[in-house]
Design a protein around this motif. Structure first.
Motif, short mmCIF file in Angstrom:
data_model
loop_
_atom_site.label_atom_id
_atom_site.label_comp_id
_atom_site.label_asym_id
_atom_site.label_seq_id
_atom_site.Cartn_x
_atom_site.Cartn_y
_atom_site.Cartn_z
N UNK A 244 11.61 -8.99 -6.55
CA UNK A 244 10.76 -8.19 -7.45
C UNK A 244 10.27 -6.95 -6.71
N UNK A 245 10.79 -5.80 -7.14
CA UNK A 245 10.38 -4.53 -6.56
C UNK A 245 9.27 -3.93 -7.41
N UNK A 246 8.18 -3.57 -6.76
CA UNK A 246 7.09 -2.88 -7.44
C UNK A 246 6.95 -1.49 -6.85
N UNK A 269 2.27 -10.73 0.24
CA UNK A 269 1.93 -11.97 0.94
C UNK A 269 1.53 -13.09 -0.01
N UNK A 270 1.15 -12.75 -1.23
CA UNK A 270 0.84 -13.79 -2.21
C UNK A 270 2.06 -14.19 -3.02
N UNK A 271 3.21 -13.56 -2.74
CA UNK A 271 4.45 -13.91 -3.43
C UNK A 271 4.61 -13.27 -4.79
N UNK A 272 3.75 -12.30 -5.15
CA UNK A 272 3.86 -11.64 -6.45
C UNK A 272 4.87 -10.50 -6.43
N UNK A 273 5.25 -10.05 -5.25
CA UNK A 273 6.25 -8.99 -5.10
C UNK A 273 7.10 -9.26 -3.88
N UNK A 274 8.31 -8.71 -3.89
CA UNK A 274 9.21 -8.85 -2.74
C UNK A 274 9.32 -7.56 -1.95
N UNK A 275 9.25 -6.43 -2.67
CA UNK A 275 9.40 -5.12 -2.06
C UNK A 275 8.43 -4.17 -2.74
N UNK A 318 -4.18 -4.41 10.77
CA UNK A 318 -3.24 -3.33 11.07
C UNK A 318 -1.85 -3.84 11.44
N UNK A 319 -1.70 -4.84 12.33
CA UNK A 319 -0.35 -5.32 12.64
C UNK A 319 0.39 -5.87 11.42
N UNK A 320 -0.35 -6.50 10.51
CA UNK A 320 0.28 -7.03 9.30
C UNK A 320 0.82 -5.88 8.44
N UNK A 321 0.03 -4.82 8.32
CA UNK A 321 0.46 -3.69 7.51
C UNK A 321 1.64 -2.97 8.15
N UNK A 322 1.57 -2.78 9.45
CA UNK A 322 2.70 -2.11 10.15
C UNK A 322 3.97 -2.95 10.01
N UNK A 323 3.84 -4.24 10.11
CA UNK A 323 5.01 -5.12 10.03
C UNK A 323 5.72 -4.97 8.68
N UNK A 324 4.95 -4.77 7.63
CA UNK A 324 5.56 -4.59 6.30
C UNK A 324 6.38 -3.31 6.24
N UNK A 325 5.87 -2.24 6.85
CA UNK A 325 6.63 -0.99 6.89
C UNK A 325 7.85 -1.13 7.81
N UNK A 326 7.66 -1.75 8.95
CA UNK A 326 8.76 -1.90 9.90
C UNK A 326 9.90 -2.74 9.34
N UNK A 327 9.57 -3.74 8.53
CA UNK A 327 10.59 -4.62 7.96
C UNK A 327 11.28 -4.02 6.74
N UNK A 328 10.71 -2.97 6.19
CA UNK A 328 11.25 -2.38 4.97
C UNK A 328 10.67 -2.98 3.70
N UNK A 329 9.79 -3.97 3.85
CA UNK A 329 9.15 -4.53 2.66
C UNK A 329 8.29 -3.47 1.97
N UNK A 330 7.75 -2.55 2.76
CA UNK A 330 7.08 -1.37 2.23
C UNK A 330 7.84 -0.15 2.69
N UNK A 331 8.01 0.80 1.79
CA UNK A 331 8.69 2.05 2.15
C UNK A 331 8.14 3.18 1.29
#
Length: 454
Positions: A244-246, A269-275, A318-331
């Motif tokens: 699920x891309x939002x 992190x709550x499973x409501x979105x994937x990307x 902050x590390x949690x947020x950075x990890x999402x960008x680094x993994x591509x889950x956030x772009x």
């Protein structure tokens, strides 16, 4: 024979000449102050520049900005924009011709005039050598964010608590609690342009499910005049059949962007979105809109011990947020359509690639007042007009699930359930105050399907 006139074509667009409107007050008072702020900012930066050519260019930039301000104060005609190498200039100049070439700052369509202002400013910088990539609003963005440090700390603490609660097993009791957490986090994203986080419940899981917790959340929703949160939750809480891309079309940088990133992390992190895909502007826009450089700037501020000496929860977030960008889950993604003066009614015809991309998205969240104005064509619709109707080609049969999170700060507002509710709002906050003062809001959802209703 011409076809029938659409509902959108019948609705009057807000003009800066409309008596008693937010548009007129903005054009008369706010715009000249904003431009003077730009002049002052360039002067301050140039005063510390060691490069002589950069200082000389600063003088020409200030002169061009002062000319814009003078044009405003003298209510002169909007002049054609010079070419700066980008294709959108033709669209601005064609619209000026369509308007008869006689529009002035105090007598033009508000949405067009405001976009024209920021686009004209961008041409000034784009045609320089040393200032081409300068963000004239960065100093203001940085200062405003630094002043919100307490709110950032409070939200960081609450976020860690929410994450602990939002990953509970899916029995009926916990499902209800998950919904209430979703309501709270959506309201954080909704009211994110204010650093007052009094809406945060700071309740434990048990307290959220109590009568007191329900009443606290109900009270926080009182000023949401079109509230489709239940429909959004029903859609997002359905089991994921695929990724699920939002998409989130952003508004302001600084604290509001921080709340957007927190909201996105919560959805992941709550499973409501994937990307999550954040849509940013190509260049400085409407004072504080997010551009690509603001993403790293946010992290630099969050990691600054001078801004945030109290780091207990921030160092967890902050590390949690950075990890999402680094993994591509956030772009992040950019598209030139976001900085045109066109309403989103015209996206399908003028930016078909962007439109098709949004059709693929599971949901597109539009943040803030400008995006709402563009969604609704900045029209003076009856306030009871269904949101799905007001957004034209982005609404029924578009295939795009649109969620608008917007605090009311202009002359347009739709989706109010009944005329009785409108009458009550007019009595509670007379003279249109409830659609302009930022204390009322909408959470408006369109499922993009053909079905009638909202």
């Amino acid at each position: 024979m011409p076809g029938p006139v659409s509902l959108a074509e019948q609705v009057k667009e807000v003009w800066t000449s409309d008596e008693g409107s937010m548009a007129k007050d903005t054009a008369s008072n706010r715009w000249p102050k904003i431009v003077q702020g730009m002049v002052d900012d360039v002067a301050e930066t140039a005063a510390t520049a060691v490069d002589r050519p950069q200082q000389e260019e600063a003088l020409s930039i200030q002169a061009a900005l002062k000319e814009i301000k003078d044009d405003m104060l003298q209510n002169r005609v909007l002049r054609p924009l010079p070419s700066d190498g980008r294709d959108d200039i033709d669209g601005y100049n064609e619209r000026l011709e369509q308007l008869g070439g006689k529009c002035t700052w105090l007598a033009c369509p508000w949405l067009f005039g405001e976009c024209y202002l920021y686009r004209r400013v961008q041409t000034i910088f784009a045609l320089t050598h040393h200032w081409r990539d300068y963000d004239i609003f960065k100093r203001q963005k940085d200062s405003t964010f630094a002043k919100s440090c307490k709110a950032v700390e409070e939200l960081s603490a609450r976020y860690m608590q929410v994450i602990a609660n939002s990953t509970l097993p899916g029995d009926a009791t916990n499902e209800e609690a998950r919904k209430l957490l979703f309501v709270e986090m959506t309201e954080v994203a909704l009211w994110g342009n204010a650093t007052d986080l009094s809406l945060l419940s700071n309740l434990s899981l048990d307290q959220i499910q109590s009568l007191q917790g329900r009443e606290a959340i109900a009270k926080s929703q009182r000023n949401i005049v079109d509230n489709d949160t239940d429909a959004v939750w029903q859609y997002l809480s359905s089991p994921l059949r695929f990724n699920r891309r939002i998409d989130i079309v952003l508004d302001n940088a600084g604290f509001e962007f921080f709340t957007d990133v927190i909201y996105a992390a919560y959805l992941l992190e709550s499973g409501l979105a994937s990307v999550i895909v954040f849509h940013v502007k190509d260049f400085p826009w409407f004072v504080s809109d997010v551009i690509a450089a603001d993403v790293e700037s946010l992290f630099q501020h969050l990691e600054s011990a001078s801004i945030f000496p109290n780091r207990s929860f921030i160092d967890q977030v902050v590390p949690r947020l950075r990890a999402h960008f680094d993994s591509g889950a956030m772009s992040i993604k950019q598209h030139s359509f976001w900085t045109t003066a066109y309403s989103f009614h015209q996206m399908k015809a003028l930016a078909p690639g962007l439109f098709k991309s949004l059709q693929v998205s599971s949901m597109v969240i539009f943040k803030g007042d400008l995006n709402y104005r563009k969604l609704t064509k900045d029209g003076l619709w009856p306030h009871t007009t269904p949101f799905k109707d007001a957004i034209g080609s982005m609404g029924a049969e578009s295939g795009i699930k649109v969620l608008a999170l917007r605090t009311n700060k202009s002359d347009t507002c739709v989706g109010v359930e009944s005329q009785e509710r409108v009458d009550a709002l007019n009595e509670e906050a007379p003279h249109g105050v409830w659609i302009r003062n930022g204390k009322y809001a909408v959470v408006s959802f369109s499922d993009g399907e053909k079905t009638d209703g909202k």
